[in-house]
Motif scaffolding. Sequence first.
Motif, PDB file in Angstrom:
ATOM      1  N   UNK A 139      -8.297   9.059   0.204  1.00 50.40           N
ATOM      2  CA  UNK A 139      -7.229   8.998  -0.800  1.00 50.40           C
ATOM      3  C   UNK A 139      -5.911   9.481  -0.215  1.00 50.40           C
ATOM      4  N   UNK A 140      -5.967  10.522   0.620  1.00 49.85           N
ATOM      5  CA  UNK A 140      -4.753  11.006   1.270  1.00 49.85           C
ATOM      6  C   UNK A 140      -4.210   9.953   2.233  1.00 49.85           C
ATOM      7  N   UNK A 141      -5.098   9.232   2.911  1.00 42.24           N
ATOM      8  CA  UNK A 141      -4.652   8.147   3.788  1.00 42.24           C
ATOM      9  C   UNK A 141      -3.880   7.099   2.997  1.00 42.24           C
ATOM     10  N   UNK A 142      -4.397   6.767   1.816  1.00 43.04           N
ATOM     11  CA  UNK A 142      -3.721   5.775   0.976  1.00 43.04           C
ATOM     12  C   UNK A 142      -2.350   6.280   0.557  1.00 43.04           C
ATOM     13  N   UNK A 143      -2.272   7.546   0.123  1.00 44.58           N
ATOM     14  CA  UNK A 143      -0.985   8.094  -0.308  1.00 44.58           C
ATOM     15  C   UNK A 143       0.025   8.071   0.835  1.00 44.58           C
ATOM     16  N   UNK A 144      -0.412   8.456   2.033  1.00 44.66           N
ATOM     17  CA  UNK A 144       0.488   8.417   3.182  1.00 44.66           C
ATOM     18  C   UNK A 144       0.917   6.985   3.486  1.00 44.66           C
ATOM     19  N   UNK A 145      -0.014   6.049   3.331  1.00 45.83           N
ATOM     20  CA  UNK A 145       0.322   4.651   3.541  1.00 45.83           C
ATOM     21  C   UNK A 145       1.366   4.157   2.561  1.00 45.83           C
ATOM     22  N   UNK A 146       1.242   4.578   1.312  1.00 46.73           N
ATOM     23  CA  UNK A 146       2.224   4.192   0.297  1.00 46.73           C
ATOM     24  C   UNK A 146       3.596   4.756   0.655  1.00 46.73           C
ATOM     25  N   UNK A 147       3.630   6.015   1.094  1.00 43.87           N
ATOM     26  CA  UNK A 147       4.897   6.629   1.486  1.00 43.87           C
ATOM     27  C   UNK A 147       5.529   5.867   2.657  1.00 43.87           C
ATOM     28  N   UNK A 148       4.715   5.488   3.644  1.00 42.46           N
ATOM     29  CA  UNK A 148       5.235   4.741   4.794  1.00 42.46           C
ATOM     30  C   UNK A 148       5.684   3.339   4.395  1.00 42.46           C
ATOM     31  N   UNK A 149       4.949   2.717   3.491  1.00 39.66           N
ATOM     32  CA  UNK A 149       5.319   1.374   3.043  1.00 39.66           C
ATOM     33  C   UNK A 149       6.646   1.380   2.298  1.00 39.66           C
ATOM     34  N   UNK A 150       6.860   2.436   1.517  1.00 40.41           N
ATOM     35  CA  UNK A 150       8.091   2.537   0.728  1.00 40.41           C
ATOM     36  C   UNK A 150       9.230   3.213   1.469  1.00 40.41           C
TER      37      UNK A 150
END
Length: 310
Positions: A139-150
């Motif tokens: 889940x933390x990987x996903x959150x970091x991915x969202x931050x990088x995507x945005x």
Amino acid sequence: MCRVAWYKVRMTTRFTNRPTFVAAIFVAAILALTASSLVSPAFAESPRPATHSAGVPSADLALCDRLAADPSDPDRPAGVNGVTAIAAADTAQAIRYCKTASGGSRRAMYQLGRAYAANGQMSEATAAYRKAADKGSSSAMVELGVLSANGTGVGKDPNAAHALFQRAAEAGNARGVINLVALADNGGPPMDPVQARALLTRAVSETGSAEGQFQLGLMEANGAGGPKDDVAARALFEKAAAQNHPGALEWAGNFAENGRGGPKDKAVAKAYYERAIALGNDSAKAGLERINCPLMLSDKKGQRLTTLCF
């Protein structure tokens, strides 16, 4: 495909998951759900509660869970409901308890990141997510991915986002799979829907995750990444609904209401809609109204004037 906004799963599934969308907007629709989670046994946190040296369950971790657990987190214990969004009044306490508990629990570290983010402390949230991801929190990987995507709090980097979503997806996290597809649809590295469907199918078979069942049901229902299969979709929605997944309850209700993938049964549909609404899915109210108010009065132009309810 249409462009979609990045989505951090919050279990209001948030709910552009109305059963009326079509396969052509599959990615946009499932991204608004959100929702998510699957995890392979290799990444699953131990179900044993954190304890003090005396063997007593940690009050700090319990309070961290109560205030900040994510309903979509694969590490969330079965007895913890979680919250779709941390209440503003609870953020200070959530930070306090999760910070204390985070030393011995990647789940608490991830939840600390959620608490910081809810409090607008994105630098601290990012640091907590990174520590949790290093410990294996998908889940933390996903959150970091969202931050990088945005590009939120970090430099915008679609490749870094892709790598993080890929790690989460390979761990069986449905959100990772979904965001891989979304990233590709928004100009990032490509993600084949066939591969996404295969990843979800594997993860669902291994974990029985309600979110995974729901997301795979959406793909089956809309023929995304493979043939359309209403029977399989209905079975998946019903399995996820049995685990009280709000979005799946609405879709199971819609399928039962319309006889899609199985027999038509408005009594069953009504029960599904009522349960979905009780769990916070406001979009299910439209389905319940259709059943309770089946007659519509219109003017000569076909404009709705009122409905008759029974």
